[in-house]
Write a protein that holds these residues in place. Structure first.
Motif, PDB file in Angstrom:
ATOM      1  N   ILE A 301       0.866  -1.180   0.000  1.00 54.23           N
ATOM      2  CA  ILE A 301       0.000   0.000   0.000  1.00 54.23           C
ATOM      3  C   ILE A 301       0.896   1.221   0.000  1.00 54.23           C
ATOM      4  N   LYS A 302       0.669   2.136  -0.937  1.00 58.07           N
ATOM      5  CA  LYS A 302       1.520   3.310  -1.047  1.00 58.07           C
ATOM      6  C   LYS A 302       0.729   4.439  -1.688  1.00 58.07           C
ATOM      7  N   THR A 303       0.342   5.420  -0.869  1.00 60.22           N
ATOM      8  CA  THR A 303      -0.371   6.594  -1.360  1.00 60.22           C
ATOM      9  C   THR A 303       0.420   7.838  -0.967  1.00 60.22           C
ATOM     10  N   ASP A 304      -0.139   9.000  -1.268  1.00 60.35           N
ATOM     11  CA  ASP A 304       0.559  10.242  -0.941  1.00 60.35           C
ATOM     12  C   ASP A 304       0.721  10.442   0.559  1.00 60.35           C
ATOM     13  N   ARG A 305      -0.190   9.875   1.381  1.00 60.19           N
ATOM     14  CA  ARG A 305      -0.150  10.121   2.815  1.00 60.19           C
ATOM     15  C   ARG A 305      -0.211   8.850   3.659  1.00 60.19           C
ATOM     16  N   SER A 306      -0.048   7.695   3.054  1.00 58.26           N
ATOM     17  CA  SER A 306      -0.058   6.450   3.824  1.00 58.26           C
ATOM     18  C   SER A 306       0.782   5.402   3.117  1.00 58.26           C
ATOM     19  N   LEU A 307       1.227   4.421   3.896  1.00 57.91           N
ATOM     20  CA  LEU A 307       2.109   3.388   3.337  1.00 57.91           C
ATOM     21  C   LEU A 307       2.133   2.199   4.277  1.00 57.91           C
ATOM     22  N   LEU A 308       2.237   1.006   3.714  1.00 47.52           N
ATOM     23  CA  LEU A 308       2.425  -0.225   4.469  1.00 47.52           C
ATOM     24  C   LEU A 308       3.777  -0.817   4.107  1.00 47.52           C
ATOM     25  N   HIS A 309       4.539  -1.189   5.129  1.00 48.84           N
ATOM     26  CA  HIS A 309       5.881  -1.734   4.950  1.00 48.84           C
ATOM     27  C   HIS A 309       5.913  -3.179   5.415  1.00 48.84           C
ATOM     28  N   VAL A 310       6.406  -4.074   4.563  1.00 43.38           N
ATOM     29  CA  VAL A 310       6.632  -5.478   4.910  1.00 43.38           C
ATOM     30  C   VAL A 310       8.076  -5.793   4.544  1.00 43.38           C
ATOM     31  N   GLY A 311       8.826  -6.373   5.470  1.00 43.48           N
ATOM     32  CA  GLY A 311      10.231  -6.660   5.201  1.00 43.48           C
ATOM     33  C   GLY A 311      10.685  -7.965   5.827  1.00 43.48           C
ATOM     34  N   ALA A 312      11.747  -8.526   5.267  1.00 45.14           N
ATOM     35  CA  ALA A 312      12.362  -9.750   5.796  1.00 45.14           C
ATOM     36  C   ALA A 312      13.853  -9.698   5.508  1.00 45.14           C
ATOM     37  N   TRP A 313      14.636 -10.332   6.363  1.00 43.49           N
ATOM     38  CA  TRP A 313      16.082 -10.317   6.188  1.00 43.49           C
ATOM     39  C   TRP A 313      16.689 -11.550   6.843  1.00 43.49           C
ATOM     40  N   GLY A 314      17.928 -11.831   6.487  1.00 46.34           N
ATOM     41  CA  GLY A 314      18.631 -12.950   7.096  1.00 46.34           C
ATOM     42  C   GLY A 314      20.113 -12.893   6.770  1.00 46.34           C
ATOM     43  N   PHE A 315      20.900 -13.597   7.556  1.00 42.30           N
ATOM     44  CA  PHE A 315      22.338 -13.701   7.287  1.00 42.30           C
ATOM     45  C   PHE A 315      22.841 -15.051   7.772  1.00 42.30           C
ATOM     46  N   ASP A 316      23.919 -15.488   7.187  1.00 44.09           N
ATOM     47  CA  ASP A 316      24.596 -16.713   7.609  1.00 44.09           C
ATOM     48  C   ASP A 316      26.090 -16.430   7.595  1.00 44.09           C
ATOM     49  N   GLU A 317      26.761 -16.752   8.698  1.00 40.87           N
ATOM     50  CA  GLU A 317      28.188 -16.476   8.767  1.00 40.87           C
ATOM     51  C   GLU A 317      28.957 -17.714   9.218  1.00 40.87           C
ATOM     52  N   ALA A 318      30.074 -17.945   8.542  1.00 36.94           N
ATOM     53  CA  ALA A 318      31.031 -18.969   8.950  1.00 36.94           C
ATOM     54  C   ALA A 318      32.155 -18.253   9.678  1.00 36.94           C
ATOM     55  N   LEU A 319      32.366 -18.595  10.932  1.00 41.09           N
ATOM     56  CA  LEU A 319      33.276 -17.841  11.780  1.00 41.09           C
ATOM     57  C   LEU A 319      34.728 -18.246  11.564  1.00 41.09           C
ATOM     58  N   SER A 320      35.586 -17.274  11.578  1.00 42.50           N
ATOM     59  CA  SER A 320      37.022 -17.509  11.529  1.00 42.50           C
ATOM     60  C   SER A 320      37.478 -18.165  12.823  1.00 42.50           C
ATOM     61  N   SER A 321      38.593 -18.878  12.758  1.00 39.28           N
ATOM     62  CA  SER A 321      39.149 -19.489  13.968  1.00 39.28           C
ATOM     63  C   SER A 321      39.569 -18.429  14.975  1.00 39.28           C
ATOM     64  N   ALA A 322      39.773 -17.189  14.509  1.00 40.56           N
ATOM     65  CA  ALA A 322      40.152 -16.106  15.413  1.00 40.56           C
ATOM     66  C   ALA A 322      38.942 -15.364  15.958  1.00 40.56           C
ATOM     67  N   ALA A 323      37.723 -15.780  15.579  1.00 37.11           N
ATOM     68  CA  ALA A 323      36.509 -15.061  16.011  1.00 37.11           C
ATOM     69  C   ALA A 323      35.465 -16.036  16.533  1.00 37.11           C
ATOM     70  N   ASN A 324      35.892 -17.033  17.318  1.00 37.24           N
ATOM     71  CA  ASN A 324      34.950 -18.038  17.799  1.00 37.24           C
ATOM     72  C   ASN A 324      34.413 -17.739  19.198  1.00 37.24           C
ATOM     73  N   THR A 325      34.732 -16.563  19.742  1.00 40.36           N
ATOM     74  CA  THR A 325      34.168 -16.153  21.024  1.00 40.36           C
ATOM     75  C   THR A 325      32.859 -15.414  20.764  1.00 40.36           C
ATOM     76  N   LEU A 326      31.742 -15.984  21.230  1.00 38.15           N
ATOM     77  CA  LEU A 326      30.427 -15.416  20.958  1.00 38.15           C
ATOM     78  C   LEU A 326      29.825 -14.707  22.174  1.00 38.15           C
ATOM     79  N   THR A 327      30.616 -14.480  23.203  1.00 34.31           N
ATOM     80  CA  THR A 327      30.137 -13.746  24.368  1.00 34.31           C
ATOM     81  C   THR A 327      29.581 -12.397  23.939  1.00 34.31           C
ATOM     82  N   ARG A 328      28.385 -12.083  24.423  1.00 33.13           N
ATOM     83  CA  ARG A 328      27.746 -10.826  24.017  1.00 33.13           C
ATOM     84  C   ARG A 328      27.124 -10.167  25.238  1.00 33.13           C
ATOM     85  N   SER A 329      27.274  -8.854  25.290  1.00 32.71           N
ATOM     86  CA  SER A 329      26.692  -8.059  26.369  1.00 32.71           C
ATOM     87  C   SER A 329      26.056  -6.844  25.713  1.00 32.71           C
TER      88      SER A 329
END
Length: 501
Positions: A301-329
């Motif tokens: 839906i897209k008019t001069d004064r209104s709009l509807l947004h639908v989105g999707a995303w994703g990623f896949d990563e293969a970690l380096s041997s130097a980046a295998n610490t996944l601790t997150r804060s």
């Protein structure tokens, strides 16, 4: 006899030397013709000097008119016509956002610039000038971003969390530009941590695939196209910090990586695919991590004064041997209180991760709503089970001064608003009220925590590139590792002054 100009006198001497008969008896008619020709040339040079100095154009005489008709002065006429041409106005992708810079134009806009040369021009847009060459081929614009924050937390049962701090959320300098309608580039460095950090740095190529679809391909140090707020620049987010969906459901390398990205744009959609390695660093002794990411959005839906947004995303990563610490804060009460966080506890031995999410929202008039949810799965070495982290948020905002939300339909993200009545022109600026609830869950891990935050905010846009922001956050955390364990809650008040060029 009237005095003869030096240049005319030199010409006369040359004529006398070349013609012995004239050397003996130069006629008055020949000297008068020579003086007349030199006077016409002097008038032409004076007219050119007047144009360069910005003076009023001289009154045309018969001599100057005759001289201007000669081939040697035709380029001067062309320059005068170009200088009198009206400035080129770039049409933005949506009227409620500021016009795009040279690196963000679509190919049709870039062709319009190249096809409308108006002499060497300097046009002042959102804070800094845009320079264009006389033939319209070369375009250049400086870039800058200054975001100054202050944050104060109180109400926590831990004294170490009740702090008041200041910081620079962003302090950037850079440039962007293009060569012809197809080639473009952008470069920015950030100095906010009192050290140089390369952020965006890429070269790109754009073109059309048909009458309704165009594309661009860029290579270099690239900003993620991931989640709604995660794809919005730090100078355009409606809150001082992005939601937990953008800050927690993220590749291990963060928001940037070196690689290549291709993007397709339709009338009411866009899609991107990227393959990147690590951020810019000096580590070449081991393999980079590899991240493949994709995102798409659609406006059904897209008019001069209104709009509807639908989105999707994703990623896949293969970690380096130097980046295998996944601790997150992950921060939950604002960026500048490092003690108010939700922690995973120590997490080692990561092999790869996969993240994905959904976006749903839109606007009607001055009111906008956006909901996001995401999940990240980390695969660990040995026989340990996968670790899943989850986050979601619901945000809304309303412009009291009547502006449409600064939604960019080309990218499916927020941009800088086009303020209807800037304060520098005597108006009120644009005033926006905002609210958000966000949730983060790391409890798949034995030592993982969880938390949530509710934010009320107000944004005052003095003009399209200057704004003041105030956020009040009530947060709650429950950590099972670290210095601040158990249930805790408190309040954080943060403010920002921001200028973006």
């Amino acid at each position: 006899m009237p005095a003869i100009p030096l240049r005319a006198g030199c010409a006369a001497l040359a004529l006398i030397a070349a013609t012995p008969a004239l050397a003996q008896t130069p006629s008055a008619q020949e000297l008068a013709a020579l003086v007349k020709a030199q006077a016409a040339e002097i008038a032409t040079l004076k007219a050119r000097l007047d144009r360069l100095e910005g003076q009023n154009p001289p009154v045309a005489t018969a001599a100057t008119a005759a001289t201007a008709a000669q081939p040697s002065t035709a380029p001067d006429q062309q320059v005068a016509q170009q200088q009198s041409a009206p400035p080129l106005v770039i049409t933005p992708f949506a009227p409620q956002i500021v016009p795009p810079g040279p690196a963000d134009l679509d190919v049709a806009q870039a062709r319009a610039v190249a096809a409308n040369p108006a002499g060497v021009t300097t046009e002042w847009g959102a804070g800094l000038p845009v320079f264009r060459s006389a033939d319209g081929v070369f375009t250049y614009k400086p870039r800058g971003r200054i975001l100054v924050d202050v944050s104060s937390t109180y109400g926590s049962r831990y004294k170490g969390r009740n702090t008041t701090t200041t910081g620079m959320r962003a302090l950037r300098l850079g440039l962007e530009g293009g060569v012809g309608p197809h080639f473009f580039y952008q470069f920015e460095s950030d100095f906010s941590e009192n050290e140089v950090d390369i952020v965006t740095a890429f070269l790109g190529w754009r073109n059309r695939l048909g009458s309704k679809v165009d594309y661009d391909v860029r290579a270099g140090h690239l900003f993620n196209d991931r989640a709604f707020e995660g794809s919005t620049g730090s100078d355009s987010t409606p809150f001082l910090e992005r939601s937990t969906v953008s800050t927690a459901i993220i590749p291990q390398r963060g928001f940037y990586g070196i690689g290549i990205m291709g993007r397709l744009f339709g009338p009411d959609w866009h899609a991107s695919v990227s393959v990147t390695g690590d951020r810019i660093d000096g580590q070449q002794a081991t393999n980079d991590s590899r991240t493949v990411a994709a995102r798409a959005h659609w406006n059904p839906i897209k008019t001069d004064r209104s709009l509807l947004h639908v989105g999707a995303w994703g990623f896949d990563e293969a970690l380096s041997s130097a980046a295998n610490t996944l601790t997150r804060s992950t921060v939950i009460g604002g960026r500048f209180n490092g003690a108010v966080r939700v922690s995973t506890g120590e997490l080692l031995g990561g092999r790869s991760t996969t993240g994905y999410g959904l976006e749903l929202g839109g606007y009607a008039g001055s009111l906008w709503v956006m909901g996001e949810a995401g999940r990240r799965v980390a695969r660990l070495t040995g026989d340990r089970p996968d670790f899943g982290s989850k986050a979601w948020s619901l945000s809304t905002g309303f412009f009291l001064t009547g502006e449409l939300p600064p939604y960019n339909p080309r990218l499916g993200s927020f941009g800088q608003p086009n303020v209807l009545s800037p304060t520098f022109d005597g108006g009120p600026g644009a005033i926006e009220l905002t609210a958000r609830y966000e949730n983060l869950d790391y409890t798949d891990l034995a030592l993982g925590g969880d938390g949530w935050a509710a934010t009320l905010g107000v944004n005052w846009y003095l003009n399209s590139f200057t704004r003041l922001q105030l956020n009040g956050i009530h947060w709650r955390t429950h950590n099972r590792a670290g210095d601040f364990t158990g249930s805790d809650d408190g309040q954080t008040v943060s403010a920002r002054v921001g200028v973006t060029f």
